[in-house]
Enzyme design. Structure first.
Site, PDB file in Angstrom:
ATOM      1  N   LYS A  70       0.807  -1.221   0.000  1.00  0.00           N
ATOM      2  CA  LYS A  70       0.000   0.000   0.000  1.00  0.00           C
ATOM      3  C   LYS A  70       0.844   1.277   0.000  1.00  0.00           C
ATOM      4  O   LYS A  70       0.419   2.298  -0.542  1.00  0.00           O
ATOM      5  CB  LYS A  70      -0.952   0.011   1.196  1.00  0.00           C
ATOM      6  N   ASP A 106     -10.222   2.832   2.106  1.00  0.00           N
ATOM      7  CA  ASP A 106     -10.321   2.253   3.453  1.00  0.00           C
ATOM      8  C   ASP A 106     -11.092   3.165   4.400  1.00  0.00           C
ATOM      9  O   ASP A 106     -11.968   2.709   5.150  1.00  0.00           O
ATOM     10  CB  ASP A 106      -8.926   1.992   4.024  1.00  0.00           C
ATOM     11  N   GLY A 131      -1.306   2.743  12.734  1.00  0.00           N
ATOM     12  CA  GLY A 131      -0.735   2.219  11.503  1.00  0.00           C
ATOM     13  C   GLY A 131      -1.476   2.704  10.280  1.00  0.00           C
ATOM     14  O   GLY A 131      -2.211   3.699  10.322  1.00  0.00           O
ATOM     15  N   ASN A 152      -1.879   4.723  20.966  1.00  0.00           N
ATOM     16  CA  ASN A 152      -1.030   3.711  20.351  1.00  0.00           C
ATOM     17  C   ASN A 152       0.000   3.242  21.360  1.00  0.00           C
ATOM     18  O   ASN A 152       0.376   3.980  22.287  1.00  0.00           O
ATOM     19  CB  ASN A 152      -0.324   4.295  19.117  1.00  0.00           C
ATOM     20  N   GLY A 243     -15.753  -5.920  11.417  1.00  0.00           N
ATOM     21  CA  GLY A 243     -14.735  -5.627  10.418  1.00  0.00           C
ATOM     22  C   GLY A 243     -15.176  -5.967   9.006  1.00  0.00           C
ATOM     23  O   GLY A 243     -14.757  -5.311   8.043  1.00  0.00           O
TER      24      GLY A 243
END
Length: 275
Positions: A70, A106, A131, A152, A243
């Protein structure tokens, strides 16, 4: 049954999960349902630069992109859609007259999955992880009007993402979770915690005692469908967002870009297994 001929347009897929991906069935079923002259196929990619050159030389119409390409593919593209530019990653590439343009669906997929369950404007979100997936979601959620807190394991990564979005975004490590959840309406896990093969299949970053029935809890992990986080959220009476819903909607948005045609969402839902 598909009929391949000299006018068939090829859509490929670059990624490390091509052997187990559901995407071939998903896209090809939608293509077949609409009678479009496309075919979606996987490519085993070892040399990314040469693979991208192959897209140009073979006239491949588009490429779906997943881990680990990606970000790595960016230097080989001619242009990026504004959202992909902000995110710094792509999940599809369109070949427009031999110019390769990168896009990222996304974030828009996650937003649509959330909007099936709740409105977003003004709803505070606690985003776990910093991420690539978190980055896509953070920009999309900010654009949708959600105040953000990014937590995080490595706080410097959360800080960098927060600063990329804007000065009002809060950040920290997971020790800040109890305080953050007192003001959060939506919780989203973008980390692998709870995923099969992660080594932390039985874990959740969110203690169940911190979950309130008024919360919306979203999980990006798709295997298993019911992660420990979602199991705890269900027991506490929270609204769940699986998800698979993000995976579906980002694929729907990809299909629109691939073909310029509105996809048959019901067909794609059936292939995904529904909910």
């Amino acid at each position: 049954m598909m009929h391949i001929n000299g006018h068939t347009k090829l859509i490929g897929f670059f990624g490390s999960t091509y052997q187990t991906s559901k995407m071939y069935a998903l896209y090809n079923s939608a293509i077949q349902a609409l009678g479009l002259n496309y075919l979606y196929v996987p490519f085993a990619v070892d040399d990314l630069q040469q693979a991208v050159a192959g897209v140009r030389h073979l006239g491949i119409a588009a490429i779906g992109i997943t881990i680990p390409y990606k970000v790595a593919i960016l230097p080989y593209l001619d242009a990026l859609d504004p959202m992909a530019q902000r995110i710094g990653a792509v999940n599809l590439v369109i070949n427009r007259d031999n110019r390769l343009i990168g896009y990222n669906t996304d974030g828009s997929g996650a937003v649509q999955a959330l909007q099936e369950q709740t409105s977003l404007q003004g709803k505070p979100v606690c985003l776990l992880g910093a991420g690539g997936a978190a980055r896509a979601l953070a920009f999309a959620l900010s654009d949708a009007g959600c105040p953000l807190t990014i937590l995080n394991r490595t706080p410097s990564a959360a800080q960098a993402l927060a600063q990329a979005i804007g000065p009002t975004v809060a950040w920290g490590d997971y020790s800040a979770l109890p305080a953050s959840l007192t003001t959060s309406t939506i919780i989203i896990n973008t980390t692998p915690v709870g995923m099969v093969g992660s080594g932390r299949e039985a874990d959740s970053l969110v203690p169940s005692a911190l979950l309130e029935p008024s919360m919306v809890v979203m999980e990006l992990v798709t295997n298993p469908r019911e992660t420990p986080l979602l199991q705890a959220a269900s027991q506490r009476g929270c609204t769940l967002v699986y998800g698979q819903r993000m995976l579906l909607w980002q694929a729907v948005h990809k299909f629109q870009l691939y073909t310029g045609v509105e996809p048959p969402v019901a067909v794609m839902e059936q292939v995904m297994g529904g909910e």
